[in-house]
Design a protein around this motif. Structure first.
Motif, PDB file in Angstrom:
ATOM      1  N   GLU A  89     -56.810  52.961  29.141  1.00 56.80           N
ATOM      2  CA  GLU A  89     -56.014  54.170  29.364  1.00 56.80           C
ATOM      3  C   GLU A  89     -56.467  55.293  28.431  1.00 56.80           C
ATOM      4  N   GLY A  90     -56.717  56.459  29.014  1.00 55.58           N
ATOM      5  CA  GLY A  90     -57.128  57.612  28.236  1.00 55.58           C
ATOM      6  C   GLY A  90     -58.621  57.680  27.969  1.00 55.58           C
ATOM      7  N   PHE A  91     -59.382  56.725  28.497  1.00 51.95           N
ATOM      8  CA  PHE A  91     -60.822  56.723  28.259  1.00 51.95           C
ATOM      9  C   PHE A  91     -61.601  57.341  29.414  1.00 51.95           C
ATOM     10  N   GLU A  92     -60.894  57.925  30.377  1.00 55.03           N
ATOM     11  CA  GLU A  92     -61.565  58.552  31.515  1.00 55.03           C
ATOM     12  C   GLU A  92     -62.482  59.688  31.048  1.00 55.03           C
ATOM     13  N   ALA A  93     -62.086  60.379  29.989  1.00 59.64           N
ATOM     14  CA  ALA A  93     -62.877  61.507  29.477  1.00 59.64           C
ATOM     15  C   ALA A  93     -63.932  61.071  28.461  1.00 59.64           C
ATOM     16  N   HIS A  94     -64.005  59.777  28.178  1.00 59.91           N
ATOM     17  CA  HIS A  94     -64.988  59.285  27.206  1.00 59.91           C
ATOM     18  C   HIS A  94     -66.387  59.548  27.738  1.00 59.91           C
ATOM     19  N   PRO A  95     -67.298  60.004  26.874  1.00 67.25           N
ATOM     20  CA  PRO A  95     -68.649  60.317  27.323  1.00 67.25           C
ATOM     21  C   PRO A  95     -69.383  59.129  27.953  1.00 67.25           C
ATOM     22  N   GLY A  96     -68.949  57.913  27.685  1.00 67.43           N
ATOM     23  CA  GLY A  96     -69.562  56.751  28.314  1.00 67.43           C
ATOM     24  C   GLY A  96     -70.895  56.332  27.742  1.00 67.43           C
ATOM     25  N   GLU A  97     -71.276  56.920  26.641  1.00 63.44           N
ATOM     26  CA  GLU A  97     -72.547  56.538  26.022  1.00 63.44           C
ATOM     27  C   GLU A  97     -72.398  55.173  25.357  1.00 63.44           C
ATOM     28  N   GLU A  98     -73.541  54.588  25.028  1.00 65.15           N
ATOM     29  CA  GLU A  98     -73.516  53.323  24.289  1.00 65.15           C
ATOM     30  C   GLU A  98     -72.912  53.556  22.907  1.00 65.15           C
ATOM     31  N   MET A  99     -72.297  52.513  22.377  1.00 67.37           N
ATOM     32  CA  MET A  99     -71.740  52.619  21.035  1.00 67.37           C
ATOM     33  C   MET A  99     -72.884  52.845  20.048  1.00 67.37           C
ATOM     34  N   PRO A 100     -72.697  53.734  19.069  1.00 63.95           N
ATOM     35  CA  PRO A 100     -73.769  54.032  18.113  1.00 63.95           C
ATOM     36  C   PRO A 100     -73.859  53.026  16.968  1.00 63.95           C
ATOM     37  N   PHE A 101     -73.257  51.838  17.143  1.00 69.47           N
ATOM     38  CA  PHE A 101     -73.300  50.790  16.121  1.00 69.47           C
ATOM     39  C   PHE A 101     -73.143  49.449  16.821  1.00 69.47           C
ATOM     40  N   ASP A 102     -73.428  48.379  16.089  1.00 70.18           N
ATOM     41  CA  ASP A 102     -73.283  47.023  16.610  1.00 70.18           C
ATOM     42  C   ASP A 102     -71.860  46.544  16.369  1.00 70.18           C
ATOM     43  N   GLY A 103     -71.039  46.584  17.390  1.00 70.79           N
ATOM     44  CA  GLY A 103     -69.637  46.230  17.273  1.00 70.79           C
ATOM     45  C   GLY A 103     -69.387  44.775  16.907  1.00 70.79           C
ATOM     46  N   SER A 104     -70.394  43.920  17.091  1.00 81.37           N
ATOM     47  CA  SER A 104     -70.196  42.510  16.751  1.00 81.37           C
ATOM     48  C   SER A 104     -70.113  42.285  15.244  1.00 81.37           C
ATOM     49  N   ARG A 105     -70.521  43.301  14.457  1.00 78.96           N
ATOM     50  CA  ARG A 105     -70.458  43.179  12.996  1.00 78.96           C
ATOM     51  C   ARG A 105     -69.329  44.001  12.391  1.00 78.96           C
TER      52      ARG A 105
END
Length: 119
Positions: A89-105
């Motif tokens: 919810e609310g992420f419709e306006a998100h640019p949709g680019e890849e995350m600029p970091f490794d979220g697994s860490r």
């Protein structure tokens, strides 16, 4: 009061992309009831003998440590916002680019303050 805290590492060259992603999430959080959002880029993060921020997030050479928090009025507000986030919810306006970091860490957790001073 409830505080969501995070530590992660970001490739140095992704600083601006991270800042843009953080700005989006800060605005999203504030729209969902957050009181304050803070993101801080590494300036002086020493290597520790036994443990340190770099070891905690398994940061390779060339990545900078980022620490941040979101202050919520209470855990219920955080949980409601977290539920909305999981639904997108609310992420419709998100640019949709890849995350600029490794979220697994990414390290994160929620905390109930036991002492506050200042502001």
């Amino acid at each position: 009061m409830y505080v969501a805290v995070a530590a992660l590492s970001v490739p140095e060259e992704n600083r601006e992309a991270y800042k843009e992603a953080a700005e989006f999430m800060a605005n999203w959080s504030m729209d969902h009831g957050a009181i304050e959002v803070m993101e801080a880029w590494e300036q002086d993060v020493p290597d520790g003998k036994n443990t340190d921020f770099r070891k905690a997030v398994a940061a390779p050479e060339g990545e900078k440590i980022v620490a941040g928090w979101v202050i919520w009025p209470d855990k219920q507000t955080f949980e409601k916002a977290n539920e909305a986030m999981m639904k997108g919810e609310g992420f419709e306006a998100h640019p949709g680019e890849e995350m600029p970091f490794d979220g697994s860490r990414l390290i994160y957790g929620g905390f109930e303050p036991i002492l506050t001073k200042g502001r």
